[in-house]
Every structure is written in C-alpha cells, then in structure tokens.
Design an enzyme around this catalytic site. Structure first.
Site, PDB file in Angstrom:
ATOM      1  N   ASN A 104       8.783  17.784 -10.824  1.00 41.71           N
ATOM      2  CA  ASN A 104       9.078  19.255 -10.030  1.00 41.71           C
ATOM      3  C   ASN A 104      10.321  19.492  -9.678  1.00 41.71           C
ATOM      4  OD1 ASN A 104       9.201  20.185  -7.118  1.00 41.71           O
ATOM      5  ND2 ASN A 104       7.328  20.934  -7.802  1.00 41.71           N
TER       6      ASN A 104
ATOM      7  N   LYS B 281      18.364  15.223   7.733  1.00 39.48           N
ATOM      8  CA  LYS B 281      18.431  16.288   6.707  1.00 39.48           C
ATOM      9  C   LYS B 281      17.667  17.611   7.554  1.00 39.48           C
ATOM     10  CE  LYS B 281      16.611  15.727   2.625  1.00 39.48           C
ATOM     11  NZ  LYS B 281      15.444  15.260   1.433  1.00 39.48           N
TER      12      LYS B 281
ATOM     13  N   LYS C 132       8.590   9.151   7.238  1.00 41.31           N
ATOM     14  CA  LYS C 132       8.356   8.885   6.034  1.00 41.31           C
ATOM     15  C   LYS C 132       7.058   8.000   5.538  1.00 41.31           C
ATOM     16  CE  LYS C 132      10.162  10.242   1.957  1.00 41.31           C
ATOM     17  NZ  LYS C 132      10.748  11.889   1.587  1.00 41.31           N
TER      18      LYS C 132
ATOM     19  N   SER D 120       8.799  24.160   3.681  1.00 43.50           N
ATOM     20  CA  SER D 120       7.727  23.403   4.478  1.00 43.50           C
ATOM     21  C   SER D 120       7.436  23.948   5.873  1.00 43.50           C
ATOM     22  CB  SER D 120       7.948  21.963   4.367  1.00 43.50           C
ATOM     23  OG  SER D 120       7.474  21.311   3.134  1.00 43.50           O
TER      24      SER D 120
ATOM     25  N   THR E  86      12.421  22.765  -3.556  1.00 45.74           N
ATOM     26  CA  THR E  86      13.528  21.995  -3.548  1.00 45.74           C
ATOM     27  C   THR E  86      14.219  22.409  -4.786  1.00 45.74           C
ATOM     28  OG1 THR E  86      11.950  20.401  -2.881  1.00 45.74           O
ATOM     29  CG2 THR E  86      14.004  19.645  -3.572  1.00 45.74           C
TER      30      THR E  86
ATOM     31  N   LYS F 270       8.694  15.198  10.560  1.00 42.04           N
ATOM     32  CA  LYS F 270       8.444  15.604   9.135  1.00 42.04           C
ATOM     33  C   LYS F 270       8.767  14.669   7.973  1.00 42.04           C
ATOM     34  CE  LYS F 270       7.023  19.299   7.188  1.00 42.04           C
ATOM     35  NZ  LYS F 270       6.338  18.577   6.321  1.00 42.04           N
TER      36      LYS F 270
END
Length: 411
Positions: free
Chosen positions: A216, A90, A102, A344, A185, A66
């Site tokens: 954001n 994470k 990523k 997510s 977030t 992810k």
C-alpha cells in the site's frame, strides 16, 4: 539490533537531550498494559487451530491509544512493544490527541481462507473487546490486515457495545471509512519529502527515487511521486525487483503488480537482485517494507543523499551513525510515515461527529499537518542542535512528558 532495543535507545537519547527526570523517563518507557490472548478457531476442514494474539497499549497521556493490528507469522512481543512505543511518539509528533498501541496475531494470513481469517478476527475481538474502545484504544490495519479486517472487528465489537464506527479506523468507506485513507501514508510520504526537499532548495521533479516495498505505502508513494514528475529508477517487493535508469512507467507497473500479485516479470525494466535495491544509485531512497533493512552491513554502500523512512524503524542505530558521517539526510519514520495515523484521526473525528468530509478536505488537512510537523521537528533540531531523528524524538517525547506531568503522574 532488535527493534525494541533500537527504539529504547532513541528514546533515551531524546530524554537525555530534554533533561527528563529519571523517574519520569522510566514511567514513560513502561507500557500501560500488555495483553496476550489465545485464539482457537475451527478451520475449514473441521480441525482446530490455535493462535496467539497480542495487544500492547503503551501510553494514553495524550488521548486514546492508537495503532495497527498485524497478521504475520513473526508477531514477536518485543517488536509489538517497540511499535506501540513508536506510535506514542508518532502521534505526539503529528500533534494528534492519541497515545500509542500495537497488536497482532501470529499467523500466516496467506495460508488461511477468508472465512478462517474472519473467525480468527472475531475471536480475537471477543477476547479484547472490553480493553479497546472509541476513547480507550482504536485499532487500525497493518501488515496482513485491511479494511475487511476492520469491518469484522467493528461488527464483533458492536455486538457488545452497540454500533461504534469510531472503534477502528481504516474501515471500508461504506462503513464510515474516510475518503483518502487508503492513500494517506503514501501521500504523507510525498508531503514529507516535499517539505524536506524544499528546505534543501530542490523539488520532487529533479530527483531519482528507489522504492523498497510495493505494498500500500510503496505503491501509493510511487504513484504520487511519479505524478509530481519524480523519476523512479528501481522498485522491489517480496516477489522481486526491477530497475530502469530512464524511469519506470509507474501506471503500467501498478497494473502489472495488481494482475500478477507483485512486480516480478514486469517488462518495463530489468530484473535485479532484490537484496541490491537499497544500494542502487539514486538521490532518494524510500524503504517502505520491513524494519531493520538498513544496517551496518549495507549502510556504507548506500548511494542515496536522502532516505525517507516510509517503513517503521527501517534503519538500525548503527547504520544511522554510518550514514550521518557520510552526510546522508534521514527523514525519520515517526514523522515521515505519520500520514496514515493522521488520516485515521480524521476518520475517527468524522465518525464521532457523524459528518463525513470530501477527499479534497482530507488531503488539504493532511498537507497542513505534515507541513506543520516538519516545522516543529526542525524547531527541535535547532533547539537541541541534533539531526532530524532526534528532532522528531525530542518533539514527541517532550509532548508526552508534558501531558503526563500535567495530568499528575506522581499521585
């Protein structure tokens, strides 16, 4: 210090604290797969332009990989590698069933038209569609990408694999995106900050905040913190920086930033040099922009008592040492900004079930995960007598190592 070196250093310190087998340690560091693809598209004027796309899939011991996809002129393989590894730890810290990945495309999205960006996204998806998937690797937005980018990936992927809303997260609500994802977030940063302050007998409302970055994450964090009574005394973004010792009126600033594409020119505060934002007088500093901004050059001058890492690796290890000697408490990125990947995960779960939640459920579940995550990190701090960053790293690395061993890595 480059991002990969810094991340590897934190990993090795955690592995040492945990007493990991050296062969296992090496195996955990090496990415599962690195992908590099050429993406050539016709531009609107008919000329051809070529871009390089990357995807680093770091680890899948605990579940599908992810991580975000960023469109940025400096998509550097080393940085993508570091960020993929950070995602592995994470997701483990957040205790959600994912590994880390990523990706990105080296381009300047500001210089491309919407139709050029769409073509670029579709070509990139065609090149990697057989290497991503609902149970393989689930991309999400990052710098320079957003819900529309995810919609294009979903559509292109679905041409090959049938309708698959769970293949990406951070989608528009109309295509199976989750309520509360946009703020996730920033809201996670709020919950993380509350958990930390609670530990120190303080509340949001008696603290003064400085926020670097008003995209954001920074904008949502600012809005939610000011709603809880926190006083935000300085804010910066790429256009400039503003300061108001009596507290910035955040709703007005949000309106201004939306209309003028940035905080520059806002009349509710005095303009200051954006470079000085990190050393402004405050109780809590929230870096919510790029990595590596707190380094040995400026660490000595930081006046905040707490740093909440809303950005990825904003603090260099050298700065870490300087700040901990000064008694500054740093809440590390792999915990502090995990609200995004946690929601997510909720989005992915909703897509797989074909059953959507209301926003209240999303926010309540997020709060549970963030509070539990903080308790777990503190538990590791006590066990290994270490700071919050090592507490989070040992927690994440330990969970991944256990999953790896249980699955039989040596065979």
């Amino acid at each position: 210090m480059n991002a990969l070196v810094a991340t590897n250093r934190n990993f090795k310190l955690a592995a040492k604290l945990l007493g990991l087998d050296s062969k296992l340690e090496k195996s955990l560091l090496i990415p599962f797969r690195e992908i590099k693809v050429e993406c050539t598209i016709p531009k609107d004027d008919g000329t051809l332009a070529s871009f390089v796309g990357f995807r680093v899939q770091h680890d899948n011991a605990r579940g599908p990989m992810k991580g975000g996809i960023r469109y940025h002129p400096e998509v550097d393989p080393d940085e993508v590698n570091a960020l993929a590894q950070l995602m592995t730890w994470k997701t483990a810290v957040a205790n959600i069933p994912y590994g880390g990945a990523k990706g990105g495309i080296g381009c300047n999205p500001g210089e491309l038209s919407v139709s050029e960006l769409e073509r670029l996204t579709r070509v990139f998806t065609q090149k990697i569609h057989d290497l991503i998937g609902i149970h393989t690797d689930v991309p999400a937005p990052d710098m320079g990408t957003g819900p529309q980018t995810m919609a294009w990936i979903l559509d292109e992927y679905s041409k090959f694999h049938g309708y698959s809303p769970a293949v990406v997260t951070g989608k528009p609500i109309d295509l199976g995106g989750s309520l509360g994802r946009d703020a996730a977030t920033g809201r996670g940063v709020l919950f993380a900050t509350e958990a930390l302050l609670n530990e120190h007998g303080k509340t949001i409302s008696d603290q003064r905040f400085v926020i670097q970055g008003f995209g954001n994450v920074g904008a949502w964090a600012a809005q939610l913190i000011s709603e809880q009574g926190g006083k935000i005394v300085a804010v910066s973004d790429i256009t400039g920086a503003i300061k108001n010792s009596n507290g910035i009126d955040i709703p007005s600033l949000l309106k201004h930033a939306n209309e003028h594409k940035g905080v520059k020119g806002f009349h509710g505060g005095d303009p200051i040099d954006p470079k000085s934002i990190l050393v402004e007088d405050c109780d809590i500093l929230i870096p919510a922009a790029l990595g590596g901004v707190i380094n040995r050059e400026n660490a000595d001058d930081i006046k905040a008592k707490f740093i909440i890492e809303a950005a990825n690796h904003p603090t260099d290890p050298e700065a870490d040492e300087i700040l901990s000697k000064k008694g500054v408490v740093i809440l590390p990125d792999i915990y502090a900004n995990s609200g995004g990947v946690t929601v997510s995960y909720f989005e992915w779960v909703q897509n797989i079930q074909g059953f959507m939640w209301d926003e209240e459920k999303v926010n309540n579940e997020l709060k549970n995960y963030m509070n539990r995550g903080f308790k777990d990190v503190k538990e590791m701090c006590r066990t290994h007598d270490c700071d919050l960053r090592m507490g989070a790293f040992t927690l994440g690395v330990n969970r991944v190592a256990r999953a790896t061993v249980l699955r039989g890595w040596g065979a």
